[in-house]
Scaffold this active site. Structure first.
Site, PDB file in Angstrom:
ATOM      1  N   CYS A   8      23.678  38.760  11.781  1.00 40.31           N
ATOM      2  CA  CYS A   8      24.644  38.205  12.903  1.00 40.31           C
ATOM      3  C   CYS A   8      23.826  38.320  14.196  1.00 40.31           C
ATOM      4  O   CYS A   8      22.639  38.257  13.991  1.00 40.31           O
ATOM      5  CB  CYS A   8      25.577  39.456  12.995  1.00 40.31           C
ATOM      6  SG  CYS A   8      24.996  41.027  13.134  1.00 40.31           S
ATOM      7  N   ARG A  14      28.118  43.528  12.819  1.00 37.82           N
ATOM      8  CA  ARG A  14      28.422  43.061  11.725  1.00 37.82           C
ATOM      9  C   ARG A  14      27.479  42.928  10.632  1.00 37.82           C
ATOM     10  O   ARG A  14      27.924  43.568   9.461  1.00 37.82           O
ATOM     11  CB  ARG A  14      29.077  41.825  11.917  1.00 37.82           C
ATOM     12  CG  ARG A  14      30.192  41.734  12.824  1.00 37.82           C
ATOM     13  CD  ARG A  14      30.442  40.260  13.380  1.00 37.82           C
ATOM     14  NE  ARG A  14      29.145  39.674  14.190  1.00 37.82           N
ATOM     15  CZ  ARG A  14      29.083  38.496  14.752  1.00 37.82           C
ATOM     16  NH1 ARG A  14      29.866  37.597  14.700  1.00 37.82           N
ATOM     17  NH2 ARG A  14      28.126  38.300  15.672  1.00 37.82           N
ATOM     18  N   ASP A 125      32.964  38.519  16.630  1.00 36.92           N
ATOM     19  CA  ASP A 125      32.028  39.317  17.054  1.00 36.92           C
ATOM     20  C   ASP A 125      32.803  40.568  17.661  1.00 36.92           C
ATOM     21  O   ASP A 125      33.305  40.511  18.754  1.00 36.92           O
ATOM     22  CB  ASP A 125      31.090  38.830  17.935  1.00 36.92           C
ATOM     23  CG  ASP A 125      29.818  39.972  18.205  1.00 36.92           C
ATOM     24  OD1 ASP A 125      30.048  40.974  17.997  1.00 36.92           O
ATOM     25  OD2 ASP A 125      28.912  39.254  18.640  1.00 36.92           O
TER      26      ASP A 125
HETATM   27  P1  4NP Z   1      26.684  41.765  16.183  1.00 41.34           P
HETATM   28  O1  4NP Z   1      27.300  42.026  17.747  1.00 41.34           O
HETATM   29  O2  4NP Z   1      26.234  40.350  16.324  1.00 41.34           O
HETATM   30  O3  4NP Z   1      27.986  41.828  15.191  1.00 41.34           O
HETATM   31  O4  4NP Z   1      25.610  42.691  16.009  1.00 41.34           O
HETATM   32  C1  4NP Z   1      26.594  41.802  18.902  1.00 41.34           C
HETATM   33  C2  4NP Z   1      25.858  43.118  19.360  1.00 41.34           C
HETATM   34  C3  4NP Z   1      25.366  43.083  20.426  1.00 41.34           C
HETATM   35  C4  4NP Z   1      25.106  42.113  21.061  1.00 41.34           C
HETATM   36  C5  4NP Z   1      25.553  40.872  20.753  1.00 41.34           C
HETATM   37  C6  4NP Z   1      26.357  40.912  19.378  1.00 41.34           C
HETATM   38  N1  4NP Z   1      24.259  41.869  22.109  1.00 41.34           N
HETATM   39  O5  4NP Z   1      24.223  41.000  23.048  1.00 41.34           O
HETATM   40  O6  4NP Z   1      23.622  42.655  22.681  1.00 41.34           O
END
Ligand code: 4NP
Length: 157
Positions: A8, A14, A125
Site C-alpha cells: 500500500c 492496509r 485508504d
Molecule cells: P496505508 O495508509 O497506505 O494504508 O498504510 C497510509 C498511511 C500513512 C500515510 C499514507 C497512507 N502517510 O502519508 O503517512
C-alpha cells in the site's frame, strides 16, 4: 512455496493489515508452511520516519483476535519483484507506483487484492478516509478469495 507481498502507500495501515489477516487465515487452515508473506510501502516516507503499524490497525487486529508483530514500515524495492510470486496492491494508485519501482511486470505478478473477487475495486485508504472496519472487511474478503484462487490453481498442495 507461494511468496506474497502486500503493498500500500504507507505500509502502516492496509498492507500490514492484509499481511496479518492472510497469515491468520492460512494458520487456521494449517497451510502456513506453504507461504511466505510480507508487506511493504510504495512511499519512502514512513521508512524514513521509522513509523510503526498505525494504532487503529492494531486495535482492529486485536478485536478480531489476529496475532501480529509490530514492526517498522519498509519501502518496496525493485529486487522484491524477483523475491515474490504475487505483489498485491490495494488500489490503482498503488499499482501505478509499484510499476514505477519495478519498471516492468514481465511475469504478470502485480494485481489489486480485490481483483480476486467477483468485482474488482480499490480498497480506499483509511489513513485519509477513516473507516478501519470497512477496510478490515474488504481486506478479509480479498484475502479469502485470493486463497481460494491459489487453491483452485493448485499452486500449493
Ligand atoms: P496505508 O495508509 O497506505 O494504508 O498504510 C497510509 C498511511 C500513512 C500515510 C499514507 C497512507 N502517510 O502519508 O503517512
Amino acid at each position: 512455496m507461494v511468496k506474497i507481498l502486500f503493498v500500500c502507500l504507507g505500509n502502516i495501515c492496509r498492507s500490514p493489515m492484509a499481511e496479518f489477516i492472510f497469515k491468520d487465515i492460512i494458520k487456521n487452515k494449517g497451510l502456513e508452511n506453504h507461504f511466505f508473506i510480507d508487506s511493504a510501502a510504495t512511499s519512502d516516507y514512513n521508512e524514513k520516519n521509522k513509523t510503526r503499524i498505525y494504532p487503529e490497525v492494531k486495535d482492529i487486529l486485536n478485536k478480531h483476535n489476529i496475532l501480529f508483530t509490530d514492526r517498522l514500515s519498509r519501502q518496496m524495492k525493485k529486487d522484491d519483484y524477483q523475491k515474490f510470486n504475487y505483489i498485491l496492491g490495494m488500489e490503482d494508485e498503488n499499482i501505478k507506483n509499484i510499476l514505477k519501482i519495478i519498471e516492468k511486470d514481465s511475469e504478470k505478478k502485480v494485481f489489486k487484492l480485490l481483483d480476486f473477487t467477483e468485482k474488482s475495486r480499490d480498497i480506499i485508504d483509511p489513513w485519509y478516509y477513516g473507516n478501519f472496519n470497512a477496510t478490515y472487511d474488504d481486506i478479509k474478503y480479498g484475502c479469502e478469495k485470493f486463497l481460494e484462487y491459489i487453491l483452485y490453481k493448485k499452486l500449493i498442495r
